[in-house]
Write a protein that holds these residues in place. Structure first.
Motif, PDB file in Angstrom:
ATOM      1  N   ASP A 105       0.839  -1.205   0.000  1.00 23.02           N
ATOM      2  CA  ASP A 105       0.000   0.000   0.000  1.00 23.02           C
ATOM      3  C   ASP A 105       0.874   1.255   0.000  1.00 23.02           C
ATOM      4  O   ASP A 105       1.576   1.526   0.977  1.00 23.02           O
ATOM      5  CB  ASP A 105      -0.915  -0.029   1.222  1.00 23.02           C
ATOM      6  N   PHE A 106       0.790   2.008  -1.090  1.00 22.83           N
ATOM      7  CA  PHE A 106       1.561   3.242  -1.243  1.00 22.83           C
ATOM      8  C   PHE A 106       0.662   4.476  -1.171  1.00 22.83           C
ATOM      9  O   PHE A 106       1.014   5.529  -1.675  1.00 22.83           O
ATOM     10  CB  PHE A 106       2.312   3.230  -2.585  1.00 22.83           C
ATOM     11  N   THR A 107      -0.500   4.352  -0.533  1.00 20.50           N
ATOM     12  CA  THR A 107      -1.451   5.466  -0.529  1.00 20.50           C
ATOM     13  C   THR A 107      -1.212   6.477   0.576  1.00 20.50           C
ATOM     14  O   THR A 107      -1.706   7.599   0.493  1.00 20.50           O
ATOM     15  CB  THR A 107      -2.910   4.953  -0.436  1.00 20.50           C
ATOM     16  N   SER A 108      -0.481   6.109   1.632  1.00 23.39           N
ATOM     17  CA  SER A 108      -0.225   7.095   2.686  1.00 23.39           C
ATOM     18  C   SER A 108       1.135   6.853   3.326  1.00 23.39           C
ATOM     19  O   SER A 108       1.534   5.716   3.547  1.00 23.39           O
ATOM     20  CB  SER A 108      -1.331   7.043   3.750  1.00 23.39           C
ATOM     21  N   PHE A 109       1.799   7.966   3.584  1.00 27.94           N
ATOM     22  CA  PHE A 109       3.109   7.931   4.226  1.00 27.94           C
ATOM     23  C   PHE A 109       3.081   8.865   5.420  1.00 27.94           C
ATOM     24  O   PHE A 109       2.398   9.897   5.395  1.00 27.94           O
ATOM     25  CB  PHE A 109       4.213   8.367   3.244  1.00 27.94           C
ATOM     26  N   GLU A 110       3.828   8.521   6.465  1.00 25.78           N
ATOM     27  CA  GLU A 110       3.850   9.337   7.691  1.00 25.78           C
ATOM     28  C   GLU A 110       4.280  10.766   7.413  1.00 25.78           C
ATOM     29  O   GLU A 110       3.819  11.690   8.072  1.00 25.78           O
ATOM     30  CB  GLU A 110       4.771   8.691   8.726  1.00 25.78           C
ATOM     31  N   ASP A 111       5.151  10.973   6.424  1.00 24.19           N
ATOM     32  CA  ASP A 111       5.621  12.331   6.132  1.00 24.19           C
ATOM     33  C   ASP A 111       4.657  13.097   5.216  1.00 24.19           C
ATOM     34  O   ASP A 111       4.935  14.219   4.815  1.00 24.19           O
ATOM     35  CB  ASP A 111       7.029  12.313   5.534  1.00 24.19           C
ATOM     36  N   GLY A 112       3.512  12.491   4.888  1.00 23.10           N
ATOM     37  CA  GLY A 112       2.491  13.178   4.094  1.00 23.10           C
ATOM     38  C   GLY A 112       2.727  13.185   2.596  1.00 23.10           C
ATOM     39  O   GLY A 112       1.958  13.790   1.842  1.00 23.10           O
ATOM     40  N   ARG A 113       3.787  12.524   2.150  1.00 22.84           N
ATOM     41  CA  ARG A 113       4.067  12.501   0.711  1.00 22.84           C
ATOM     42  C   ARG A 113       2.932  11.854  -0.070  1.00 22.84           C
ATOM     43  O   ARG A 113       2.300  10.919   0.393  1.00 22.84           O
ATOM     44  CB  ARG A 113       5.332  11.693   0.404  1.00 22.84           C
ATOM     45  N   VAL A 114       2.706  12.354  -1.271  1.00 16.96           N
ATOM     46  CA  VAL A 114       1.809  11.717  -2.229  1.00 16.96           C
ATOM     47  C   VAL A 114       2.688  11.335  -3.410  1.00 16.96           C
ATOM     48  O   VAL A 114       3.346  12.190  -4.006  1.00 16.96           O
ATOM     49  CB  VAL A 114       0.682  12.673  -2.682  1.00 16.96           C
ATOM     50  N   LEU A 115       2.722  10.064  -3.727  1.00 17.27           N
ATOM     51  CA  LEU A 115       3.643   9.572  -4.748  1.00 17.27           C
ATOM     52  C   LEU A 115       3.127   9.819  -6.161  1.00 17.27           C
ATOM     53  O   LEU A 115       1.933   9.672  -6.430  1.00 17.27           O
ATOM     54  CB  LEU A 115       3.868   8.072  -4.578  1.00 17.27           C
ATOM     55  N   ASP A 116       4.049  10.156  -7.053  1.00 16.12           N
ATOM     56  CA  ASP A 116       3.732  10.157  -8.483  1.00 16.12           C
ATOM     57  C   ASP A 116       4.411   8.963  -9.153  1.00 16.12           C
ATOM     58  O   ASP A 116       4.125   8.641 -10.295  1.00 16.12           O
ATOM     59  CB  ASP A 116       4.148  11.461  -9.157  1.00 16.12           C
ATOM     60  N   ARG A 117       5.310   8.294  -8.403  1.00 26.79           N
ATOM     61  CA  ARG A 117       6.006   7.095  -8.871  1.00 26.79           C
ATOM     62  C   ARG A 117       6.383   6.259  -7.656  1.00 26.79           C
ATOM     63  O   ARG A 117       6.488   6.787  -6.554  1.00 26.79           O
ATOM     64  CB  ARG A 117       7.246   7.469  -9.670  1.00 26.79           C
ATOM     65  N   VAL A 118       6.580   4.967  -7.871  1.00 26.00           N
ATOM     66  CA  VAL A 118       7.007   4.066  -6.805  1.00 26.00           C
ATOM     67  C   VAL A 118       8.449   3.687  -7.091  1.00 26.00           C
ATOM     68  O   VAL A 118       8.754   3.100  -8.134  1.00 26.00           O
ATOM     69  CB  VAL A 118       6.113   2.807  -6.748  1.00 26.00           C
ATOM     70  N   THR A 119       9.344   4.025  -6.170  1.00 21.05           N
ATOM     71  CA  THR A 119      10.770   3.748  -6.324  1.00 21.05           C
ATOM     72  C   THR A 119      11.182   2.611  -5.391  1.00 21.05           C
ATOM     73  O   THR A 119      10.412   2.189  -4.518  1.00 21.05           O
ATOM     74  CB  THR A 119      11.608   4.989  -5.968  1.00 21.05           C
ATOM     75  N   GLU A 120      12.413   2.156  -5.540  1.00 17.79           N
ATOM     76  CA  GLU A 120      12.951   1.142  -4.629  1.00 17.79           C
ATOM     77  C   GLU A 120      12.869   1.621  -3.183  1.00 17.79           C
ATOM     78  O   GLU A 120      12.469   0.860  -2.291  1.00 17.79           O
ATOM     79  CB  GLU A 120      14.396   0.813  -5.001  1.00 17.79           C
TER      80      GLU A 120
END
Length: 193
Positions: A87-102
């Motif tokens: 799940d890449f929908t939420s990160f503690e730092d509030g980032r919203v991804l435009d790509r999924v990296t390593e």
């Protein structure tokens, strides 16, 4: 939740009016209802036209590799097995991804490493903000994609398939390097879009 043995349908639907890759007319789903038996009859026949990039689909190695297999030569077992949803929908730092990296993958795996530990032969599904898009909305050319470093990470882990929650697994990368990294792995890593 551990849902052993349960099938969960996360596919992008196929219907007339569903989103087509880059909204190209030649890729849009068309249904021709060509026969109905008698007035008031509920019996009818239809034909459907759809490009191979409609709804949830599999990319054959031949899609990007000169000597890659066509879809009918693709081993079905590549797409069946134990699955991990990242799940890449939420990160503690509030980032919203435009790509999924390593780095993003490692961060998600480290959140719940006992549940999400990747094993050779796993199928990985990427849940991103693409999941909130309507299946009948215009094509979103800013969809979240798997960046090449993420593809290389999955290849190093020898997963057998990677799926995404939109009509494509990559965008904005020269020479389709994410596709080529996954499809060119030994054995090829299945791509579910």
């Amino acid at each position: 939740k551990n849902m052993k043995g349960e099938a969960i349908d996360i596919s992008w639907p196929i219907f007339e009016g569903s989103t087509a890759w880059k909204d190209a007319d030649e890729r849009k789903i068309k249904i021709n209802r060509f026969r109905q038996w008698g007035p008031g009859s509920e019996c009818r026949e239809s034909a459907m036209y759809l490009g191979l990039h409609c709804g949830t689909h599999i990319d054959a190695p031949a899609h990007f590799l000169k000597d890659g297999h066509e879809i009918q030569q693709y081993p079905l077992g590549t797409l069946i097995g134990k699955c991990k949803v990242l799940d890449f929908t939420s990160f503690e730092d509030g980032r919203v991804l435009d790509r999924v990296t390593e780095d993003d993958i490692i961060q998600v795996l480290n959140k719940n490493d006992s549940f999400n530990a990747l094993e050779e032969g796993d199928i990985v599904l990427l849940k991103t903000n693409n999941s909130s898009l309507s299946p009948s909305a215009p094509f979103n050319d800013k969809f979240v994609y798997l960046e090449v470093s993420g593809a290389k990470f999955f290849a190093s882990k020898k997963v057998k398939a990677v799926g995404t929650d939109y009509l494509g697994i990559e965008r904005a990368q020269e020479d389709h390097i994410t596709h080529k990294t996954l499809l060119g792995a030994a054995p090829p890593i299945g791509i579910i879009e």
